[in-house]
Design a protein around this motif. Sequence first.
Motif, PDB file in Angstrom:
ATOM      1  N   UNK A  12       0.837  -1.200   0.000  1.00 11.76           N
ATOM      2  CA  UNK A  12       0.000   0.000   0.000  1.00 11.76           C
ATOM      3  C   UNK A  12       0.872   1.250   0.000  1.00 11.76           C
ATOM      4  N   UNK A  13       0.585   2.155  -0.926  1.00  9.43           N
ATOM      5  CA  UNK A  13       1.351   3.391  -1.005  1.00  9.43           C
ATOM      6  C   UNK A  13       0.718   4.469  -0.129  1.00  9.43           C
ATOM      7  N   UNK A  14       1.535   5.451   0.234  1.00  9.92           N
ATOM      8  CA  UNK A  14       0.995   6.601   0.956  1.00  9.92           C
ATOM      9  C   UNK A  14       0.437   7.595  -0.068  1.00  9.92           C
ATOM     10  N   UNK A  15       0.054   8.764   0.356  1.00 13.09           N
ATOM     11  CA  UNK A  15      -0.563   9.747  -0.540  1.00 13.09           C
ATOM     12  C   UNK A  15       0.403  10.264  -1.611  1.00 13.09           C
ATOM     13  N   UNK A  40       9.852   5.072   0.174  1.00 11.61           N
ATOM     14  CA  UNK A  40      10.536   5.103  -1.119  1.00 11.61           C
ATOM     15  C   UNK A  40       9.487   5.082  -2.234  1.00 11.61           C
ATOM     16  N   UNK A  41       9.621   5.953  -3.252  1.00 11.40           N
ATOM     17  CA  UNK A  41       8.662   5.937  -4.360  1.00 11.40           C
ATOM     18  C   UNK A  41       8.577   4.545  -5.000  1.00 11.40           C
ATOM     19  N   UNK A  42       7.362   4.124  -5.284  1.00  6.15           N
ATOM     20  CA  UNK A  42       7.111   2.780  -5.808  1.00  6.15           C
ATOM     21  C   UNK A  42       7.904   2.498  -7.083  1.00  6.15           C
ATOM     22  N   UNK A  43       8.026   3.480  -7.960  1.00  6.08           N
ATOM     23  CA  UNK A  43       8.721   3.258  -9.228  1.00  6.08           C
ATOM     24  C   UNK A  43      10.235   3.146  -9.083  1.00  6.08           C
TER      25      UNK A  43
END
Length: 81
Positions: free
Chosen positions: A47-50, A70-73
């Motif tokens: 789950x990512x944050x905003x 850390x950014x998902x990409x």
Amino acid sequence: LFIKDKQGNPFKQVRIKGSGYGYYYSLSDKKTIMVPRSAEYYLLSNETDSLGRLRLYTHYKFMSGAVLLVPKDEIEVLGWN
């Protein structure tokens, strides 16, 4: 040694893409810290944050760890090595 969740399932190992070092926000330290990109980290949640960041765990300090955003990409999944 595997880091496991509450159900006993191991967390996936990941790396941060690229080489050298990067600066990422540490929830544990409540500030941005410099970490090596090529190190192995553990993905705590899908789950990512905003801001589109995932939570990664690292053995950042002796006898304690850190949870990084850390950014998902920027994350490369290694699986269960």
